[in-house]
Design a protein around this motif. Structure first.
Motif, short mmCIF file in Angstrom:
data_model
loop_
_atom_site.label_atom_id
_atom_site.label_comp_id
_atom_site.label_asym_id
_atom_site.label_seq_id
_atom_site.Cartn_x
_atom_site.Cartn_y
_atom_site.Cartn_z
N LEU A 241 23.46 86.38 11.18
CA LEU A 241 22.26 87.07 11.63
C LEU A 241 21.69 87.98 10.53
O LEU A 241 20.47 88.07 10.35
CB LEU A 241 22.57 87.87 12.90
N PHE A 242 22.57 88.67 9.81
CA PHE A 242 22.10 89.48 8.68
C PHE A 242 21.43 88.61 7.63
O PHE A 242 20.37 88.96 7.10
CB PHE A 242 23.27 90.23 8.02
N SER A 243 22.05 87.46 7.34
CA SER A 243 21.47 86.58 6.32
C SER A 243 20.09 86.10 6.76
O SER A 243 19.15 86.05 5.97
CB SER A 243 22.40 85.39 6.06
N LYS A 244 19.97 85.80 8.05
CA LYS A 244 18.68 85.39 8.59
C LYS A 244 17.66 86.52 8.49
O LYS A 244 16.52 86.33 8.07
CB LYS A 244 18.88 84.97 10.06
N SER A 245 18.10 87.73 8.86
CA SER A 245 17.19 88.87 8.85
C SER A 245 16.74 89.21 7.43
O SER A 245 15.56 89.51 7.19
CB SER A 245 17.90 90.07 9.50
N ILE A 246 17.66 89.15 6.47
CA ILE A 246 17.30 89.41 5.07
C ILE A 246 16.35 88.32 4.59
O ILE A 246 15.34 88.60 3.94
CB ILE A 246 18.57 89.47 4.17
N HIS B 299 20.65 96.56 4.07
CA HIS B 299 19.66 95.98 4.98
C HIS B 299 19.50 96.83 6.24
O HIS B 299 18.39 96.95 6.77
CB HIS B 299 20.02 94.54 5.31
N THR C 109 14.58 90.04 15.83
CA THR C 109 15.79 89.96 15.01
C THR C 109 16.52 91.31 15.00
O THR C 109 17.75 91.37 15.08
CB THR C 109 15.47 89.52 13.57
#
Lengths: 254, 254
Positions: free
Chosen positions: B242-247, A173, A235
């Motif tokens: 935050l990564f999960s949200k961004s993905i 990502h 983000t």
């Protein structure tokens, strides 16, 4: 009594299933049947019989289930009761699945892409089962296609999966963010590829703690503020800020 | 009038400076003097004269400054006025430095580690200068050691640096998090290395958008919640979230 597994069926021939299929065949293990909703490739059909329903799998023969986590339980419930079963998930706990006489885990810790060759002998496999005999059989099977086989509890396997998510999913990502940031500013992601390659290469031999460089590592607040100014997406900016904070905490102990 | 640069001095022989030194020598460009506070390696001293003060550098000869961003200005101010100067920073703007008759940028977009070989011909260089003639001279110099040379404005160079921070610094930190998470739970980071290698390898040919896998990509909230439960460190948990949200935002458009 411990048996040698030399014949099995596969459910699912997506990224994981298709690579396992190829490795088993290469190492002389027969994959007699594959279950797939859509027709598998011709290459695969030369080696295995295609069935659309798991109910039709041959009795008394190992079934390896390579389907998404949330489909495992429903697939398991339809496999003939006489079949030993293993599944390839990193995160599904053995004790959370309805019991079968032989149930186990055959987890390859790697990212697979259909059509992209992977050296399976380098892939770490983690084995678990509801009996030591079945666990040992699965271990021996994994050992035929890999030289990195371990036993791991569901809890440890889940933790390996968490770490894998950081290493693979989040790194990927970051590459996406980097690429979309550059594209947005009419710059070419190709410029970054040698850096990405070297970043990974370096980590093969160097500890990531020692390999860390950059503005956050140097605590260069001017550059950090400047970079935040140059990131429009909220983000992405939040990620930049949180990484800088995390790196700072790692090296400056606050 | 445009000159060919075949002789220069280097200030700083850390990660960047020592690699540039080696490449210049290999390609037949003389590095007559190096400035360093500590004594450089014997190998380096065979090729170049060591001086401790930039004031002592020979006049009228290009100086390449490879020092941390926040030292560039003070180093520049002490270099003999007759010397053309270039610096190797990704983020310091040309117009923010006090003017000299010939001032430019010679930015290699790569991570360098002392003692670790890098194929310099694959390293992208970005050139800028306060005159087109000097820019062209620096371009030709870079072309002698690399096949990936471009001109870039300070603004574009800074954006490339932002993207590089995501790709290198943050990926490296993810590896650190991954390792420290595993170590904390008595698991071995070695298990993750094949995955890290393949993650980077995949991105050489596949678009990161298409290569994305994992719980956030599948929007598998059960696994995400389970993983968050398994991460004790608050900053690591915040990063996972935050990564999960961004993905999720990337693939599910919300």
């Amino acid at each position: 009594m411990k048996k040698t597994i030399d014949k099995l069926s596969l459910v699912g021939v997506g990224n994981v299933g298709s690579h396992l299929h190829q490795s088993f065949i290469q190492e002389g293990i027969s994959v007699s049947h594959v279950v797939s909703r859509s027709k598998p490739s011709d290459a695969l059909l030369k080696q295995s019989i295609w069935v659309e329903e798991v109910e039709k799998l041959p009795a008394n023969q190992l079934v390896i289930v390579c389907v998404p986590d949330d489909s495992i339980q429903s697939v398991l419930s339809r496999i003939p009761a006489s079949c030993p079963v293993a599944y390839t998930s990193g995160s599904v706990e053995l004790q959370h699945l309805s019991d079968r006489s032989e149930l186990g885990v055959f987890y390859p810790l790697q990212t697979f892409t259909k059509g992209k060759e992977v050296n399976m002998f380098e892939v770490p496999f983690f084995i678990e089962a509801n009996s030591t005999v079945f666990a040992s059989e699965l271990f021996d099977l994994a050992w035929k296609i890999s030289r990195k086989v371990s036993f791991a509890s569901s809890e440890d396997r889940k933790k390996l999966h968490v770490a894998a998510v950081f290493i693979n999913n989040f790194t990927n990502h970051l590459a996406h963010i980097s690429k979309s940031y550059l594209t947005q500013h009419n710059l070419d992601f190709e410029h970054l590829k040698p850096l990405l390659k070297e970043t990974a290469h370096k980590l093969e031999t160097q500890d990531p703690f020692d390999a860390q460089t950059g503005p956050a590592r140097r605590n260069d607040q001017n550059i950090i503020e400047e970079h935040l100014r140059l990131i429009e997406d909220p983000t992405q900016r939040e990620l930049y800020r949180l990484f800088s904070k995390s790196i700072h905490q790692t090296y400056f102990n606050d």
